[in-house]
Design an enzyme around this catalytic site. Sequence first.
Site, PDB file in Angstrom:
ATOM      1  CE  LYS A 144     -10.923  -2.747   6.914  1.00 13.00           C
ATOM      2  NZ  LYS A 144      -9.788  -1.849   6.663  1.00 13.00           N
ATOM      3  CG  ASP A 147      -9.616  -1.597   0.538  1.00 13.73           C
ATOM      4  OD1 ASP A 147      -8.906  -2.408   1.179  1.00 13.73           O
ATOM      5  OD2 ASP A 147      -9.641  -0.388   0.784  1.00 13.73           O
ATOM      6  CE1 TYR A 161      -3.748   2.535   0.661  1.00 13.75           C
ATOM      7  CE2 TYR A 161      -2.110   3.544   2.069  1.00 13.75           C
ATOM      8  CZ  TYR A 161      -3.309   3.616   1.397  1.00 13.75           C
ATOM      9  OH  TYR A 161      -4.038   4.779   1.448  1.00 13.75           O
TER      10      TYR A 161
HETATM   11  C1  B12 Z   1     -10.149   7.345  -4.237  1.00 11.45           C
HETATM   12  C2  B12 Z   1     -10.077   7.954  -2.860  1.00 11.45           C
HETATM   13  C3  B12 Z   1      -8.918   7.723  -2.126  1.00 11.45           C
HETATM   14  C4  B12 Z   1      -7.750   6.898  -2.650  1.00 11.45           C
HETATM   15  C5  B12 Z   1      -6.870   7.798  -3.512  1.00 11.45           C
HETATM   16  C6  B12 Z   1      -6.113   7.058  -4.566  1.00 11.45           C
HETATM   17  C7  B12 Z   1      -5.400   8.015  -5.449  1.00 11.45           C
HETATM   18  N1  B12 Z   1      -4.206   7.670  -5.845  1.00 11.45           N
HETATM   19  O1  B12 Z   1      -5.923   9.084  -5.781  1.00 11.45           O
HETATM   20  C8  B12 Z   1      -7.077   6.472  -1.321  1.00 11.45           C
HETATM   21  C9  B12 Z   1      -7.716   5.199  -0.850  1.00 11.45           C
HETATM   22  C10 B12 Z   1      -5.571   6.310  -1.358  1.00 11.45           C
HETATM   23  C11 B12 Z   1      -7.535   7.611  -0.417  1.00 11.45           C
HETATM   24  C12 B12 Z   1      -6.876   7.982   0.704  1.00 11.45           C
HETATM   25  C13 B12 Z   1      -7.328   8.971   1.558  1.00 11.45           C
HETATM   26  N2  B12 Z   1      -8.500   9.640   1.500  1.00 11.45           N
HETATM   27 CO1  B12 Z   1      -9.717   9.493   0.035  1.00 11.45          CO
HETATM   28  N3  B12 Z   1     -11.097   9.301  -1.184  1.00 11.45           N
HETATM   29  C14 B12 Z   1     -11.158   8.715  -2.346  1.00 11.45           C
HETATM   30  C15 B12 Z   1     -12.579   8.825  -2.927  1.00 11.45           C
HETATM   31  C16 B12 Z   1     -13.278   7.508  -2.671  1.00 11.45           C
HETATM   32  C17 B12 Z   1     -12.706   9.170  -4.388  1.00 11.45           C
HETATM   33  C18 B12 Z   1     -11.896  10.351  -4.872  1.00 11.45           C
HETATM   34  C19 B12 Z   1     -11.765  10.252  -6.358  1.00 11.45           C
HETATM   35  O2  B12 Z   1     -10.868   9.600  -6.860  1.00 11.45           O
HETATM   36  N4  B12 Z   1     -12.728  10.813  -7.110  1.00 11.45           N
HETATM   37  C20 B12 Z   1     -12.774  10.687  -8.550  1.00 11.45           C
HETATM   38  C21 B12 Z   1     -12.104  11.906  -9.226  1.00 11.45           C
HETATM   39  C22 B12 Z   1     -12.111  11.696 -10.731  1.00 11.45           C
HETATM   40  O3  B12 Z   1     -12.861  13.014  -8.873  1.00 11.45           O
HETATM   41  P1  B12 Z   1     -12.217  14.411  -8.395  1.00 11.45           P
HETATM   42  O4  B12 Z   1     -11.051  14.196  -7.532  1.00 11.45           O
HETATM   43  O5  B12 Z   1     -13.288  15.287  -7.898  1.00 11.45           O
HETATM   44  O6  B12 Z   1     -11.649  15.020  -9.766  1.00 11.45           O
HETATM   45  C23 B12 Z   1     -12.470  15.562 -10.781  1.00 11.45           C
HETATM   46  C24 B12 Z   1     -12.742  17.050 -10.613  1.00 11.45           C
HETATM   47  O7  B12 Z   1     -12.820  17.479  -9.267  1.00 11.45           O
HETATM   48  C25 B12 Z   1     -11.664  17.708 -11.382  1.00 11.45           C
HETATM   49  N5  B12 Z   1     -10.352  17.965 -10.785  1.00 11.45           N
HETATM   50  C26 B12 Z   1      -9.764  17.472  -9.707  1.00 11.45           C
HETATM   51  N6  B12 Z   1      -8.551  18.024  -9.543  1.00 11.45           N
HETATM   52  C27 B12 Z   1      -8.366  18.874 -10.542  1.00 11.45           C
HETATM   53  C28 B12 Z   1      -7.308  19.737 -10.833  1.00 11.45           C
HETATM   54  C29 B12 Z   1      -7.403  20.565 -11.939  1.00 11.45           C
HETATM   55  C30 B12 Z   1      -6.303  21.522 -12.241  1.00 11.45           C
HETATM   56  C31 B12 Z   1      -8.543  20.517 -12.769  1.00 11.45           C
HETATM   57  C32 B12 Z   1      -8.618  21.394 -13.945  1.00 11.45           C
HETATM   58  C33 B12 Z   1      -9.586  19.669 -12.477  1.00 11.45           C
HETATM   59  C34 B12 Z   1      -9.492  18.851 -11.354  1.00 11.45           C
HETATM   60  O8  B12 Z   1     -11.481  16.846 -12.465  1.00 11.45           O
HETATM   61  C35 B12 Z   1     -11.672  15.507 -12.065  1.00 11.45           C
HETATM   62  C36 B12 Z   1     -12.386  14.797 -13.180  1.00 11.45           C
HETATM   63  O9  B12 Z   1     -13.663  15.322 -13.377  1.00 11.45           O
HETATM   64  C37 B12 Z   1     -13.175   9.985  -2.054  1.00 11.45           C
HETATM   65  C38 B12 Z   1     -14.674   9.877  -1.777  1.00 11.45           C
HETATM   66  C39 B12 Z   1     -15.479  10.273  -2.985  1.00 11.45           C
HETATM   67  N7  B12 Z   1     -16.355   9.426  -3.439  1.00 11.45           N
HETATM   68  O10 B12 Z   1     -15.285  11.352  -3.514  1.00 11.45           O
HETATM   69  C40 B12 Z   1     -12.355   9.880  -0.760  1.00 11.45           C
HETATM   70  C41 B12 Z   1     -12.050  11.152   0.029  1.00 11.45           C
HETATM   71  C42 B12 Z   1     -11.699  12.260  -0.940  1.00 11.45           C
HETATM   72  N8  B12 Z   1     -10.862  10.781   0.809  1.00 11.45           N
HETATM   73  C43 B12 Z   1     -10.833  11.333   1.970  1.00 11.45           C
HETATM   74  C44 B12 Z   1      -9.785  11.169   2.910  1.00 11.45           C
HETATM   75  C45 B12 Z   1      -9.946  11.864   4.234  1.00 11.45           C
HETATM   76  C46 B12 Z   1      -8.656  10.394   2.623  1.00 11.45           C
HETATM   77  C47 B12 Z   1      -7.468  10.189   3.568  1.00 11.45           C
HETATM   78  C48 B12 Z   1      -6.927  11.514   4.053  1.00 11.45           C
HETATM   79  C49 B12 Z   1      -7.875   9.241   4.683  1.00 11.45           C
HETATM   80  C50 B12 Z   1      -6.746   9.017   5.671  1.00 11.45           C
HETATM   81  N9  B12 Z   1      -6.764   9.776   6.747  1.00 11.45           N
HETATM   82  O11 B12 Z   1      -5.889   8.206   5.445  1.00 11.45           O
HETATM   83  C51 B12 Z   1      -6.464   9.420   2.655  1.00 11.45           C
HETATM   84  C52 B12 Z   1      -5.453  10.321   1.956  1.00 11.45           C
HETATM   85  C53 B12 Z   1      -4.203  10.604   2.690  1.00 11.45           C
HETATM   86  C54 B12 Z   1      -3.563  11.804   2.077  1.00 11.45           C
HETATM   87  N10 B12 Z   1      -2.315  12.016   2.384  1.00 11.45           N
HETATM   88  O12 B12 Z   1      -4.167  12.543   1.325  1.00 11.45           O
HETATM   89  C55 B12 Z   1     -12.075  12.151   2.238  1.00 11.45           C
HETATM   90  C56 B12 Z   1     -11.835  13.652   2.200  1.00 11.45           C
HETATM   91  C57 B12 Z   1     -12.696  14.328   3.245  1.00 11.45           C
HETATM   92  C58 B12 Z   1     -12.613  15.788   3.120  1.00 11.45           C
HETATM   93  N11 B12 Z   1     -13.651  16.404   2.585  1.00 11.45           N
HETATM   94  O13 B12 Z   1     -11.625  16.364   3.491  1.00 11.45           O
HETATM   95  C59 B12 Z   1     -13.060  11.587   1.164  1.00 11.45           C
HETATM   96  C60 B12 Z   1     -14.114  12.575   0.673  1.00 11.45           C
HETATM   97  C61 B12 Z   1     -13.725  10.337   1.788  1.00 11.45           C
HETATM   98  C62 B12 Z   1     -14.421  10.618   3.097  1.00 11.45           C
HETATM   99  N12 B12 Z   1     -15.703  10.888   3.081  1.00 11.45           N
HETATM  100  O14 B12 Z   1     -13.837  10.586   4.141  1.00 11.45           O
HETATM  101  N13 B12 Z   1      -8.676   8.170  -0.872  1.00 11.45           N
END
Ligand code: B12
Lengths: 516, 261
Positions: free
Chosen positions: A369, A297, A262
């Site tokens: 799990k 997962d 991981y």
């Molecule tokens: C996948 C995920 C993870 C993965 C990440 C894998 C990886 N390599 O990215 C893993 C399992 C590792 C992870 C870990 C953590 N996660 Co996380 N994760 C998620 C999850 C399920 C989905 C996020 C995601 O991938 N969305 C899909 C993408 C495509 O969407 P997006 O990011 O919004 O991006 C889109 C737009 O926003 C935009 N965009 C985004 N960035 C940019 C930048 C630019 C310039 C532009 C133009 C557009 C753009 O374009 C994208 C495409 O449309 C969310 C929950 C959820 N369903 O949202 C939680 C979530 C984001 N995680 C969360 C947390 C807290 C963490 C951890 C901090 C937990 C912990 N304490 O260990 C850790 C991260 C540690 C750290 N140092 O950051 C929280 C955040 C809470 C908050 N509001 O602050 C969430 C909301 C879950 C929750 N409810 O607790 N996570």
Amino acid sequence: MEALPIDPAVVAECRALAARVADGVGRFIQAHSTVSIERTVLRAYGAHGADPDGVPLVNTCVARLQAAGQLGLGAAHALGRELLRGAATIQEAAEALAYGAPPEPPGPGDNLETIRRALAPYTAEALAVIDRSREHREADRERLGTGPTPLKYVIVATGNIYDDADQARAAAQAGADIIAVIRSTAQSLIDYVPIGATTEGYGGTWATQENFRIVRAALDDEQERLGRYLQQVNYSSGLCMPEIAYLAAVERLDMLLNDAMYGILFRDINPRRTLCDQYFSRRVIARAGIVINTGEDNYLTTADAVEAAHTVVASQFINEAFAHAAGLPDELMGLGHAFEIDKGLEDSFLLEIAQAQLVRQLFPKHPIKWMPATKHKTGDIFLAHRVDGLYDLVGVATGQSIELLGMMTEAIHNPYLHDRFVAIKGADYVFRAARHLGDELRWNPDGLVVRRAREVLASAHALLRETVEEGLWSAIARGVFADVKRPETGGRGLEGVFARAPEYLNPVLEALEETP
Amino acid sequence: MSPPHGGDDDTRKRAAQPIRAYGDRMGDGAVQLSFTLPVAASARAKEAARRYAEGLGLKHVLVTAMEAAGREFSFFVVYGKSDIVIDYGVIEVPEVKSAERTPKEINDVIKKQLGRRVVVVGACTGSDAHTVGIDAILNMKGFAGDYGLERYPWFEAYNLGSQVPNDVLLQKAIDQRDDAILVSQVVTQRDVHRENSRHFIDEAKRRGVHGKQLLLLGGPRVDHKLALELGFDAGFGPGTKPSDVANFIVHRLLQRRGAPP
Ligand code: B12
């Protein structure tokens, strides 16, 4: 549930292949150590405290030994020599190494046996501390008993340990069995364990020994009122994986997120560093009787859950092999998998059942799990809540051991108190309503579920074979797992890996390796 | 060329349009909410929930569920009606504006009008480890069937990954003389995304990048308005496609050269 008709010979071969994968890097692990392993050894001997800037004593010790070019012998070597030169206690010896005159190289009289003998009583005590904690935990668990499976596992993550403790209690009162305090962002990348109670985390709460105690004390109190044993979880991952394992062992934690890959894939920690650290930490964990939670997962958040399902299974076999190599029995392996298929797909529910049942069958004694949907949730909490209902249904029907409950606010924030309440109430309903559903169902031998399970197993088998051929380092570098590419010498923490000198001494590890 | 997108033409003055939340009958102002109070469930707790909802401005409050969410916590589901009226006519929201070209048209226009590749660098910054969002924009694979910028022959896209310190990202952008810097922020607990973005902008100003290279912010809790307030050139939220971003960047670069955008 009725067993899926899969070929046991393929399963046996997967295990054998995975053992060879782990073996392939085993020699590297045995020939190296890391700064975090050495700091753990010092902690186990009883070195503690920090300087006025908050830098832990064990960090200063190890950094100094490394700077002096002496770390190849192991921190125990230097500590033992200080004892031989007259240090009255371990603390005094460690402080001399950290703050005294520059560490001297070993002299002619410093042979391994005398040093080992000087350390012997402390080595015995280091192990005894872990054993006493284990006995304490097991006695409590025996006396109070645990709930029926799937055990309900929830996360608290307010950033403030005192809020966490209150929320942990509330979750337990609502019916949770297992409480995980997730860590603040950034913690996995810092190369020391902070000290004291903390109230300022982001996305989670700092893992410190004092924070472990605060939550354990709350659960100790709460479990007596509820008459049900409550389990505590934290993360043995990141650059301080072995140190956290040790702190968790002495503070009686029940489970630790601990994965062979991981940190490499999701925090860009150097692969060599992680594989060495996971070995030592799992030795501690095995002795302490802690259940690990692996992180497969997560692969399905960066890769597609339909296409990459086999990578989860292959990785579970590899995690199992590494865990076996570190002395962990099956009963302590909470291998992870998840309900992460795109909710827009027709029959996604059937594919989820296939995967859940397959994993259940492949790892029959393991407290596996089951993880909820995360990626395909949005701010529509009502749909998310329904998704979690289907997830709970698969969990109970396929007999998952541990279920991390889905949160309807997954895409919004770290769970609020009532998000957990709603999830627990919903899961209780589904578990109750469908308690014996699995006993009633028979597979259609030509149906989608059976086909899918066979397909995933066959692909996992092929992937394991490839991984044996090219070696784990190369597979990780090529992005086989989670679609993430990590070269063997890239990432963070490589400078903390060093070759063990021929005279390397680590009596704590030796004792752990003797654990039956 | 296709017309600029971005919803209504905001130069037009709109007529007043008073609206209210709608449940059963138009104009009833019906809303639902749920919350926890830090007291044990009891008749008094339920009355407290009702008053709390009234305090929020609701009338005809119905506490439809009270549950013991713990010994000292009760969870409520509440319905009520609100007299609040909003004039929809006066609402203005800044939107990212650019011509809507297909990826092929974008490449063609860069080739013809700029005559060089557009260089961009992106990262998920600070201690945030989420890469899926920035990967969706930059990597080959893209998002929802829309290819990422790496796939555009006339874009040169660098993705530094996650947990990248602001100054490392800025240094890279300065060294490469990038046209645009893409910052992703996903973790938002206690507004850490705002704090980190502000720090990025301060650093960008200090290093003279602000106003020169295009600064884009994205993430699930980001919108254009927030990004502008923080000092970025544009903000992108959930559902953003790589071609939206490519369109914006090219539009701005053409605008700067005085070419028709
Ligand atoms: C996948 C995920 C993870 C993965 C990440 C894998 C990886 N390599 O990215 C893993 C399992 C590792 C992870 C870990 C953590 N996660 Co996380 N994760 C998620 C999850 C399920 C989905 C996020 C995601 O991938 N969305 C899909 C993408 C495509 O969407 P997006 O990011 O919004 O991006 C889109 C737009 O926003 C935009 N965009 C985004 N960035 C940019 C930048 C630019 C310039 C532009 C133009 C557009 C753009 O374009 C994208 C495409 O449309 C969310 C929950 C959820 N369903 O949202 C939680 C979530 C984001 N995680 C969360 C947390 C807290 C963490 C951890 C901090 C937990 C912990 N304490 O260990 C850790 C991260 C540690 C750290 N140092 O950051 C929280 C955040 C809470 C908050 N509001 O602050 C969430 C909301 C879950 C929750 N409810 O607790 N996570």
